[in-house]
Write a protein that holds these residues in place. Structure first.
Motif, PDB file in Angstrom:
ATOM      1  N   PHE A  85     104.615 -70.672 -87.044  1.00  0.00           N
ATOM      2  CA  PHE A  85     105.175 -70.417 -85.717  1.00  0.00           C
ATOM      3  C   PHE A  85     104.378 -71.167 -84.660  1.00  0.00           C
ATOM      4  CE2 PHE A  85     106.817 -66.431 -87.709  1.00  0.00           C
ATOM      5  CZ  PHE A  85     108.159 -66.607 -87.376  1.00  0.00           C
ATOM      6  N   GLU A  86     105.066 -71.599 -83.609  1.00  0.00           N
ATOM      7  CA  GLU A  86     104.415 -72.225 -82.460  1.00  0.00           C
ATOM      8  C   GLU A  86     104.056 -71.132 -81.460  1.00  0.00           C
ATOM      9  OE1 GLU A  86     105.283 -75.578 -78.954  1.00  0.00           O
ATOM     10  OE2 GLU A  86     106.801 -75.139 -80.478  1.00  0.00           O
ATOM     11  N   VAL A  87     102.766 -70.952 -81.224  1.00  0.00           N
ATOM     12  CA  VAL A  87     102.295 -69.891 -80.338  1.00  0.00           C
ATOM     13  C   VAL A  87     101.608 -70.518 -79.134  1.00  0.00           C
ATOM     14  CG1 VAL A  87     100.905 -67.800 -80.152  1.00  0.00           C
ATOM     15  CG2 VAL A  87     101.944 -68.400 -82.349  1.00  0.00           C
ATOM     16  N   TRP A  88     102.111 -70.207 -77.954  1.00  0.00           N
ATOM     17  CA  TRP A  88     101.535 -70.754 -76.726  1.00  0.00           C
ATOM     18  C   TRP A  88     100.463 -69.803 -76.178  1.00  0.00           C
ATOM     19  CZ3 TRP A  88     106.228 -72.742 -73.303  1.00  0.00           C
ATOM     20  CH2 TRP A  88     106.819 -73.836 -73.950  1.00  0.00           C
ATOM     21  N   GLY A  89      99.822 -70.247 -75.103  1.00  0.00           N
ATOM     22  CA  GLY A  89      98.958 -69.384 -74.309  1.00  0.00           C
ATOM     23  C   GLY A  89      97.508 -69.388 -74.709  1.00  0.00           C
ATOM     24  N   ASP A  90      96.699 -68.844 -73.794  1.00  0.00           N
ATOM     25  CA  ASP A  90      95.243 -68.771 -73.964  1.00  0.00           C
ATOM     26  C   ASP A  90      94.743 -67.371 -73.654  1.00  0.00           C
ATOM     27  OD1 ASP A  90      95.064 -71.798 -74.063  1.00  0.00           O
ATOM     28  OD2 ASP A  90      95.841 -71.517 -72.045  1.00  0.00           O
ATOM     29  N   SER A  91      95.615 -66.389 -73.750  1.00  0.00           N
ATOM     30  CA  SER A  91      95.264 -65.043 -73.311  1.00  0.00           C
ATOM     31  C   SER A  91      95.729 -64.025 -74.342  1.00  0.00           C
ATOM     32  CB  SER A  91      95.916 -64.750 -71.955  1.00  0.00           C
ATOM     33  OG  SER A  91      97.333 -64.714 -72.093  1.00  0.00           O
TER      34      SER A  91
END
Length: 407
Positions: free
Chosen positions: A329-335
């Motif tokens: 899966f493509e998972v975005w974000g830094d939080s």
């Protein structure tokens, strides 16, 4: 006679045709597990028999059903009352409010803080009270920031998401324009506004670089810490994690997410709070935050600062991100917010439905909430999820992803 009313049936049909119609689905409690009712439409909500894991809540630290927070709310209700009864400028100001604001100011490293009845009211009220001539706004800022800019009648300049270079170029262009028009920089007030953690993308604003650009052009910085308050250093937000208390002029946040309550706040200098207190219509003309909500937030802030919930949350975030990415899966974000980006809205809905059939709640987010082609599942763990909960969530995503053809 001409019909000048509203064709609501057609509006609803259009929403349904475009897979945009939403419905309410009551849950028995706000926690990491819950029983959900069918979407609204019947007379009384009937809860399903199967308990579901909740991976879609902003209750990041899982404190809504913490006994200490509930006891604080009960005591405030019994001692002070269930509601403030009036605007805080009339008779609705209580010592419970003052205790909360003292703690918030201490955590945020500011002289004072002011509690609002909602985060939306805090953003709209603060921006309109400041009356900026020009607002520089991140393109993905929350709706309450956008509405605050509109109500303030400010010229709004939008810069690319989390892009300090884009911001600097917009500031430079606006300064050049002012110079061509023969205006001095001091003739205008400039405010840069950004979320610190963006709720749909999970990205974190480059606050240090934003402050650098602001100082170069003499602008003020306002950071919306709604999705960060309570989760970082000493129970603070990104501003505290990066040590920017002296460079961010206005810190805003909510009490309804990690702090397990309701309401919002703004923190800053004593002069800022006095101006907002007097000029923010959403504060002046609203009944004060309910004392039980203020007491619950105050106790939750104490727990966030001195307990182990923050560490447990970040451990769960790391485990969940690693598992989702290892599947492909493509998972975005830094939080703590983990958007699993699918792209097509129908694929996102199918994935969310498949996950839900496996007793994991993580709804699809699709246009117009997010841009076309970036539909996603917004996955959010809580500090109170245990290892088995995380594994169950991952297994649900693997099975549903294979079923939909995404893996």
């Amino acid at each position: 006679m001409a019909d000048r009313g509203f064709d609501l049936e057609s509006r609803l049909e259009t929403l349904e045709e475009n897979d945009l119609k939403r419905a309410l689905s009551p849950v028995d409690r706000v926690a990491e597990h819950g029983y959900f009712a069918e979407p609204s439409g019947g007379e009384l909500p009937v809860l399903e028999t199967a308990e579901a894991l909740v991976f879609a809540s902003n209750n990041y630290l899982g404190l809504t059903d913490d006994q200490r927070i509930q006891d604080a709310a009960r005591q405030a209700a019994a001692t002070v009352g269930t509601g403030a009864g009036a605007s805080r400028l009339v008779t609705g100001d209580t010592m419970v409010h003052r205790d909360l604001e003292r703690q918030l100011a201490e955590v945020k490293g500011t002289e004072r803080a002011l509690a609002f009845s909602s985060g939306y009211a805090a953003n709209v009220g603060t921006i309109t009270a400041l009356e900026p001539d020009v607002v520089f706004s991140d393109e993905l800022n929350h709706a309450s920031i956008i509405d605050g800019c509109r109500l303030a009648n400010a010229e709004t300049v939008v810069y690319d998401h989390c892009d300090a270079a884009s911001l600097r170029s917009k500031l430079a262009a606006r300064a050049e324009r002012a110079a061509r028009d023969g205006r001095e920089a001091a003739d205008e007030s400039w405010l840069i506004v950004t979320d610190s953690v963006f709720s749909m993308d999970g990205t974190v604003a480059p606050l240090d670089a934003i402050c650098d650009a602001a100082e170069e052009f003499g602008a003020w910085v306002m950071a919306d810490e709604a999705h960060a308050t309570g989760l970082y250093a000493n129970g603070g937000g990104v501003v505290q994690a990066e040590g920017l208390e002296d460079r961010v002029h206005v810190q805003m946040g909510t009490l309804s997410k990690a702090l397990a309550s309701q309401g919002g706040y703004v923190a800053g200098s004593a002069e800022l709070i006095e101006c907002v207190l007097n000029d923010a219509r959403s504060f002046v003309f609203s009944t004060g935050l309910a004392p039980p909500a203020a007491a619950a937030a105050s106790e939750a802030l104490h727990v966030a600062r001195h307990g182990g919930a923050r560490e447990r949350l970040w451990e769960n975030v790391a485990h969940l991100r690693d598992g989702l990415e290892s599947m492909g899966f493509e998972v975005w974000g830094d939080s703590q917010i983990l958007p699993v980006v699918v792209g097509d809205r129908r694929d996102a809905i199918a994935l969310a439905d498949g996950v839900r059939e496996r007793d994991v709640v993580a709804p699809a987010i699709r246009p117009p909430t997010v841009p076309e082609g970036t539909s996603r599942i917004r996955v959010v763990p809580m500090a109170t999820h245990d290892r088995n909960d995380i594994i169950a969530c991952l297994e649900a995503f693997r099975a549903a992803g294979e079923e939909v053809g995404l893996l």
